[in-house]
Design a protein around this motif. Structure first.
Motif, PDB file in Angstrom:
ATOM      1  N   ILE A 231      41.992  43.655  10.286  1.00 17.26           N
ATOM      2  CA  ILE A 231      40.768  42.870  10.376  1.00 17.26           C
ATOM      3  C   ILE A 231      39.874  43.535  11.408  1.00 17.26           C
ATOM      4  N   ILE A 232      38.567  43.353  11.247  1.00 13.16           N
ATOM      5  CA  ILE A 232      37.605  43.764  12.262  1.00 13.16           C
ATOM      6  C   ILE A 232      36.923  42.502  12.729  1.00 13.16           C
ATOM      7  N   CYS A 233      37.045  42.209  14.006  1.00 13.13           N
ATOM      8  CA  CYS A 233      36.453  40.991  14.554  1.00 13.13           C
ATOM      9  C   CYS A 233      35.490  41.358  15.673  1.00 13.13           C
ATOM     10  N   ASP A 234      34.626  40.438  16.014  1.00 14.55           N
ATOM     11  CA  ASP A 234      33.739  40.667  17.143  1.00 14.55           C
ATOM     12  C   ASP A 234      34.430  40.211  18.424  1.00 14.55           C
ATOM     13  N   THR A 235      33.743  40.319  19.546  1.00  9.62           N
ATOM     14  CA  THR A 235      34.380  39.988  20.831  1.00  9.62           C
ATOM     15  C   THR A 235      34.549  38.483  21.022  1.00  9.62           C
ATOM     16  N   ASN A 236      34.112  37.691  20.047  1.00 10.55           N
ATOM     17  CA  ASN A 236      34.355  36.247  20.067  1.00 10.55           C
ATOM     18  C   ASN A 236      35.503  35.856  19.154  1.00 10.55           C
ATOM     19  N   GLY A 237      36.146  36.864  18.540  1.00 13.84           N
ATOM     20  CA  GLY A 237      37.284  36.595  17.667  1.00 13.84           C
ATOM     21  C   GLY A 237      36.918  36.215  16.261  1.00 13.84           C
ATOM     22  N   LYS A 238      35.636  36.367  15.885  1.00 11.94           N
ATOM     23  CA  LYS A 238      35.217  36.040  14.525  1.00 11.94           C
ATOM     24  C   LYS A 238      35.480  37.228  13.607  1.00 11.94           C
ATOM     25  N   ILE A 239      36.162  36.971  12.518  1.00  9.88           N
ATOM     26  CA  ILE A 239      36.523  38.057  11.593  1.00  9.88           C
ATOM     27  C   ILE A 239      35.285  38.483  10.804  1.00  9.88           C
ATOM     28  N   ILE A 240      34.961  39.772  10.905  1.00  4.36           N
ATOM     29  CA  ILE A 240      33.822  40.335  10.172  1.00  4.36           C
ATOM     30  C   ILE A 240      34.281  40.956   8.859  1.00  4.36           C
ATOM     31  N   GLN A 241      35.380  41.684   8.902  1.00  2.00           N
ATOM     32  CA  GLN A 241      35.938  42.312   7.704  1.00  2.00           C
ATOM     33  C   GLN A 241      37.446  42.127   7.692  1.00  2.00           C
ATOM     34  N   HIS A 242      37.967  41.979   6.493  1.00  2.00           N
ATOM     35  CA  HIS A 242      39.415  41.964   6.297  1.00  2.00           C
ATOM     36  C   HIS A 242      39.719  42.915   5.146  1.00  2.00           C
TER      37      HIS A 242
ATOM     38  N   PHE B 233      54.876  38.039  29.210  1.00  2.00           N
ATOM     39  CA  PHE B 233      55.005  38.967  28.087  1.00  2.00           C
ATOM     40  C   PHE B 233      56.358  39.680  28.044  1.00  2.00           C
ATOM     41  N   ASN B 234      57.280  39.271  28.938  1.00  2.00           N
ATOM     42  CA  ASN B 234      58.573  39.964  28.996  1.00  2.00           C
ATOM     43  C   ASN B 234      59.403  39.763  27.733  1.00  2.00           C
ATOM     44  N   ASN B 235      59.118  38.685  27.004  1.00  2.00           N
ATOM     45  CA  ASN B 235      59.918  38.397  25.811  1.00  2.00           C
ATOM     46  C   ASN B 235      59.201  38.782  24.511  1.00  2.00           C
ATOM     47  N   THR B 236      58.220  39.593  24.618  1.00  2.00           N
ATOM     48  CA  THR B 236      57.520  40.050  23.418  1.00  2.00           C
ATOM     49  C   THR B 236      57.073  41.495  23.618  1.00  2.00           C
ATOM     50  N   GLU B 237      56.521  42.071  22.555  1.00  2.00           N
ATOM     51  CA  GLU B 237      56.042  43.457  22.616  1.00  2.00           C
ATOM     52  C   GLU B 237      54.515  43.456  22.563  1.00  2.00           C
ATOM     53  N   ILE B 238      53.917  44.144  23.517  1.00  2.00           N
ATOM     54  CA  ILE B 238      52.462  44.317  23.504  1.00  2.00           C
ATOM     55  C   ILE B 238      52.139  45.609  22.757  1.00  2.00           C
ATOM     56  N   TRP B 239      51.288  45.512  21.754  1.00  2.00           N
ATOM     57  CA  TRP B 239      50.922  46.676  20.945  1.00  2.00           C
ATOM     58  C   TRP B 239      49.468  47.089  21.150  1.00  2.00           C
ATOM     59  N   GLY B 240      48.692  46.266  21.839  1.00  2.00           N
ATOM     60  CA  GLY B 240      47.304  46.655  22.035  1.00  2.00           C
ATOM     61  C   GLY B 240      46.669  45.927  23.200  1.00  2.00           C
ATOM     62  N   MET B 241      45.775  46.631  23.918  1.00  2.00           N
ATOM     63  CA  MET B 241      44.982  46.032  24.981  1.00  2.00           C
ATOM     64  C   MET B 241      43.550  46.538  24.831  1.00  2.00           C
ATOM     65  N   PHE B 242      42.593  45.600  24.883  1.00  2.00           N
ATOM     66  CA  PHE B 242      41.208  45.941  24.599  1.00  2.00           C
ATOM     67  C   PHE B 242      40.294  45.298  25.635  1.00  2.00           C
ATOM     68  N   SER B 243      39.179  45.944  25.872  1.00  2.00           N
ATOM     69  CA  SER B 243      38.207  45.440  26.844  1.00  2.00           C
ATOM     70  C   SER B 243      37.369  44.334  26.216  1.00  2.00           C
ATOM     71  N   LEU B 244      37.178  43.267  26.978  1.00  2.00           N
ATOM     72  CA  LEU B 244      36.297  42.172  26.579  1.00  2.00           C
ATOM     73  C   LEU B 244      35.188  42.035  27.620  1.00  2.00           C
ATOM     74  N   PRO B 245      34.118  41.345  27.269  1.00  2.00           N
ATOM     75  CA  PRO B 245      33.065  41.109  28.272  1.00  2.00           C
ATOM     76  C   PRO B 245      33.613  40.373  29.497  1.00  2.00           C
ATOM     77  N   GLU B 246      32.855  40.466  30.573  1.00  2.00           N
ATOM     78  CA  GLU B 246      33.189  39.812  31.848  1.00  2.00           C
ATOM     79  C   GLU B 246      34.486  40.366  32.435  1.00  2.00           C
ATOM     80  N   ASN B 247      34.752  41.661  32.153  1.00  2.00           N
ATOM     81  CA  ASN B 247      35.897  42.362  32.735  1.00  2.00           C
ATOM     82  C   ASN B 247      37.229  41.752  32.314  1.00  2.00           C
ATOM     83  N   LYS B 248      37.247  41.092  31.202  1.00  3.35           N
ATOM     84  CA  LYS B 248      38.491  40.528  30.689  1.00  3.35           C
ATOM     85  C   LYS B 248      39.178  41.533  29.766  1.00  3.35           C
TER      86      LYS B 248
END
Length: 953
Positions: A271-282, A201-216
């Motif tokens: 967008i609002i997506c679920d923890t599987n990456g499926k878009i619920i709302q845009h 990630f040294n060559n890009t900007e991280i703008w967000g970090m979020f908790s996923l299941p299984e401690n990911k």
């Protein structure tokens, strides 16, 4: 094991309505706050909320606070450009901007005071922008590009970046930072620890970090998409959400109920997506946002979403059972809706529109059904056919186009004839028509003769067609061949005692007639309407309704005023009245067209003037949550007390009497349907009762008397739920002249005055007795003096009367003398005449004796004339008689001469010119000249009489 699975499934099932509030059908309510509303800068970088529900926005122009009613700006000293805000449980508002960071705390009067922490930093170090603030364990961490500042126990500790920080994120109570050369590092115990496998990630900007299941951990980058980190390695998150982020760039986001993730973008909203990456709302600019660049997102304490935009602030009401299809979906006023063969159809004022219907619903804009352009009043499914009542006629629709026009007259509604199921009656612009079900589908059969008025509200039972029109109920009997009305009977009232007719409707396959919430059925045998007590009891405590219908689940929907309610039917057949959730629809319902399409309990469509509302009745979970009422500020001349985010209560205030004008402002941080928040208040000690509900969030009282007061406030949200009563107490001191010390002085003064008056009265009584004796003596002497004076006055009056009498006598004598003298004057005139005549006699002809006698007589007459002093006596007496007249004349005309005074006197006596000439010894012409001179001196005109003028003096 099976039992455990069952428990998990039940838990998920019942938890879904509570925590799964993100709907994939339609759009939630979106409210825009422009910079002109909050009067600040364009960009909003960070959002947080305090325990009282007040929201705080880090804006280019400082910190902005919003309490649901008003906005307040708190500029950051030396740096109005703020970037981050975070509120701790104690109510401290930590804030960071350019080269400045610290916190706001409330003082004893509830006002926010700023405390700078950045002053603890060595002035030689450049702080730069503070981008993030984290409440990490028991410390507050401020993050800039160059370093982090850890504030704990009033001490500041600085940790330098390995190279240069980008941003930082708190995930699962662990603090992560991105460094441009070290990848992602974790901060703990005052040190930085690099994370394995993050150097990519040294060559890009991280703008967000979020908790996923299984401690990911989900990592959102600006332009490389989304990645999943398992604490060993990172892999791309190949989902719908990732495709969106790669296309539109990510600006971070926020986790939502641990089940959803809000992802902000640079180019296309969120967008609002679920923890599987499926878009619920845009949601983007096209669907209601002010612009497509979302800098920050925040979930408030009621699970609603706030967005800080590149220009403005937006509120998204996610915690609502309602979503909407409006202008962004290409539809306008909706009169009816139906789902048929995989499509959702809506009848609008522009025609019939459709969109594919499937679960989950992913429809975009609706499309116009070909051949239906124009006013569409209704759309129904009858015996498997989709029929539209359109301004252009009765249309049969299949798929995306109209396939058949049954009749070209405009139609409102269609109903099957209960006793003849192969026939349908349609209400059109000219009355009613009959349609017949054939092998080729529905066919127009005939217009029913005998009634030609347009008909909207009608029902059919086994015997009659019932119609409500022109405040009448029409009872119509159709002939056996369905070609004419055999009889038409009208009813102006349902009974003799109840006037008016509200509506007609079919409920539970029975036609009911309603007025003022009383429901009647018709008895064919008795030819009268009788009340159904059981049905009327359902509506006994409801507002007066004017329209209602029953959906496919047996629920009864009703309109009252401009609002909607429902009697929801449960499995046991009992009804529960639900009104509160529908308050957000108030004023947007289509008048006289109640359109409710119930597919199932999760999918209910309601027609609106500006589109279509989707209602999920299973999401009614937070509407019993009470709002909170706050007295936002309390001000009086000289001071203002604020009740912002302070958890402390302010002590009872004492206000001087000269400041007896007080003002209160209110707030209730309930942001759903904020325009429907209402307040009611009562000032104990002044108001006898609670005020009427009003949206006005300010109240002022003037000229309050001294005493103790208690201001009580309650709020009511858009769902009709009232808050607990909040209150503050204060006292107004009395004016100095009504203070207890003043009253004590008054009592002492009254006693002193009473004592003084008593002594004065006693002294006065003694003095009065003395003076009374003196006064009696004085009165006696005065009375005696008055008697003597009266005798003296009487004597003088007698003397005066004698003098007056004597004077009158003298005047009388003078007048008599004047009269006699005038007679003597006349006599002398005669004698003079005789003397002149005697001179004419020739005495020579007489003898001596006669001559002697003649001369003797002549001498005697001459002697008599010469010795007479009557003229002088005359003048003297005339002046005595007219003394007062001459005095007045002389006072009025001071230049008048003595001769002129004499002339005036003679004129007043009405003497002739000849007599005046003889008296004054002048000629008659001289008298006339003297008269002329007098007239001139008196300024008389020719018409005025000189004698009359003299008599008026």
């Amino acid at each position: 094991m099976d039992r455990l699975k069952l428990k998990i499934l039940l838990l998920l099932f019942f938890a879904t309505p509570v925590f799964g509030q993100v709907k994939n059908i339609g759009l939630p309510e979106i409210r825009n706050y422009k910079r002109t509303d909050y009067k600040g800068g364009t960009q909003n970088w960070n959002i947080d909320q305090d325990k009282n529900g007040n929201l705080y926005f880090a804006n280019n122009n400082g910190l902005f606070q919003f309490d649901g009613s008003t906005w307040h700006n708190y500029p950051l000293p030396n740096s109005p450009d703020t970037r981050c805000v975070k509120i701790d449980p104690s109510g401290k508002i930590f804030i960071g901007g350019y080269s400045e960071f610290g916190y706001y705390k409330t003082n004893s009067k509830g006002k926010l005071e700023y405390v700078s922490i950045s002053k603890m930093v060595n002035k030689k170090k450049i702080i730069d922008f503070i981008w993030k603030i984290h409440l990490y364990k028991n410390e507050v961490v401020f993050q800039s590009f160059a370093r982090i500042y850890s504030y704990k126990n009033n001490q500041l500790k600085i940790v330098e970046a390995p190279d240069r920080f980008q941003f930082s994120f708190l995930v699962n109570n662990r603090l992560y930072l991105q460094d441009v050369s070290a990848g992602i590092v974790e901060y703990k115990d005052g040190k930085l620890y690099p994370l394995k496998g993050t150097s990519s990630f040294n060559n890009t900007e991280i703008w967000g970090m979020f908790s996923l299941p299984e401690n990911k951990i989900l990592i959102a980058t600006l332009n490389k998409g989304l990645f999943v980190y398992n604490h060993e390695e990172t892999t791309p998150w190949n989902t719908e959400a990732n495709a969106f982020v790669k296309k539109n760039s990510s600006l971070g986001g926020v986790s939502f109920n641990d089940k959803f993730i809000v992802l902000n973008s640079v180019l296309d909203g969120i967008i609002i997506c679920d923890t599987n990456g499926k878009i619920i709302q845009h949601i983007n600019h096209k669907k209601g946002l002010q612009n497509n660049t979302v800098l920050t997102s925040f979930i408030d304490n009621k699970n609603n979403l706030w967005l800080g935009l590149d220009n403005g602030i937006d509120f998204i009401n996610e915690n609502s059972p309602f979503t909407y299809f409006g202008f962004s979906y290409g539809i306008s006023t909706v009169y009816a809706s139906v789902v048929h063969k995989g499509n959702l159809y809506v009848a609008t004022n522009q025609g019939v529109f459709y969109s594919p219907w499937k679960t989950p619903f992913r429809g975009e804009s609706f499309s116009l059904v070909e051949g239906t352009t124009g006013q569409a009043w209704n759309i129904q499914v009858i015996d498997g056919q989709l029929i539209c009542g359109n301004n252009s006629g009765a249309l049969v629709i299949e798929g995306n186009h109209s396939v058949k026009t049954l009749d070209t007259r405009g139609y409102f509604r269609f109903i099957k004839i209960p006793s003849r199921p192969n026939y349908i009656i349609g209400a059109n612009y000219n009355g009613f028509a009959v349609f017949e079900k054939t092998a080729n589908g529905l066919e127009y059969r005939n217009q029913i003769a005998g009634f030609e008025k347009p008909s909207i509200s009608f029902e059919i039972d086994q015997s009659y067609l019932w119609l409500k029109k022109d405040d009448l109920i029409y009872q119509m009997t159709i002939s056996d061949d369905l070609k004419k009305f055999n009889s038409i009977k009208t009813y102006p009232n349902l009974t003799n005692t109840i006037k008016g007719i509200g509506s007609i409707q079919t409920l539970n396959n029975t036609v009911y007639f309603q007025t003022n919430n009383h429901f009647y059925k018709y008895s064919n045998d008795q030819d009268l309407f009788f009340e159904d007590k059981k049905m009327s009891a359902l509506f006994k405590y409801l507002p007066v309704i004017y329209s209602l219908n029953q959906d496919s689940l047996g629920n009864i929907w009703y309109l009252f005023k401009k609002s909607l309610g429902v009697l929801s039917k449960n499995a046991s057949g009992e009804y529960k009245n639900i009104v509160a959730p529908f308050s957000s629809l108030t004023g947007n319902l289509v008048n006289n067209y109640l359109s409710v399409n119930t597919i199932d309990s999760k999918n209910i469509f309601i027609g609106l003037t500006n589109g279509l509302a989707h209602y999920d009745s299973q999401l009614l979970n937070n509407f019993d949550r009470k709002p909170t009422a706050f007295i936002r500020s309390f001000s009086f001349p000289g001071d203002t007390l604020m009740f912002g985010n302070s958890p402390k209560t302010i002590e009872k205030q004492k206000i001087p009497y000269k400041s007896n004008r007080v003002k209160f402002t209110f707030s209730s941080p309930s942001y759903e349907n904020i325009d429907n928040i209402e307040f009611s208040y009562q000032l104990e000690g002044f108001d006898d009762r609670w005020s009427n509900w009003s949206p006005v969030a300010i109240k002022e009282y003037t000229n309050l008397r001294e005493g103790n007061y208690k201001m009580k406030l309650k709020a009511r949200d858009s769902y009709g739920i009232q808050s607990e009563v909040t209150q503050i107490s204060f006292a107004i001191s009395p004016p100095w002249y009504r203070h207890f010390v003043a009253y004590f002085c008054y009592i002492v003064l009254i006693i002193a005055i009473t004592y003084y008056i008593q002594n004065r009265i006693r002294a006065k009584i003694r003095k009065n007795k003395y003076y009374e004796t003196i006064e009696q003596r004085r009165l006696y002497l005065e009375r005696e003096s008055k008697i003597r004076k009266g005798q003296y006055d009487l004597e003088k009056e007698i003397e005066r009367l004698k003098n007056d009498k004597l004077q009158i006598k003298i005047l009388s004598k003078d007048k008599e003398l004047v009269t006699n003298t005038l007679q003597v004057v006349k006599k002398n005139k005669i004698l003079n005449g005789i003397i002149h005549k005697l001179k004419d006699i020739n005495v020579d002809a007489f003898d001596e004796s006669t001559k002697f006698q003649f001369n003797k007589l002549n001498k005697s007459i001459v002697r008599e004339v010469n010795t007479d002093k009557s003229w002088k006596d005359l003048e003297k007496h005339i002046k005595n008689v007219h003394f007062d007249f001459l005095k007045r004349l002389k006072e009025k005309y001071s230049t008048i001469s003595p001769r002129e005074l004499d002339l005036c006197t003679y004129l007043l006596m009405n003497m002739s010119t000849k007599e005046i000439a003889e008296i004054m010894n002048i000629s008659s012409g001289g008298v006339e000249v003297s008269r002329y001179r007098l007239r001139k001196k008196f300024r008389l005109n020719k018409k005025e009489s000189l004698t009359g003028f003299l008599m008026s003096i």
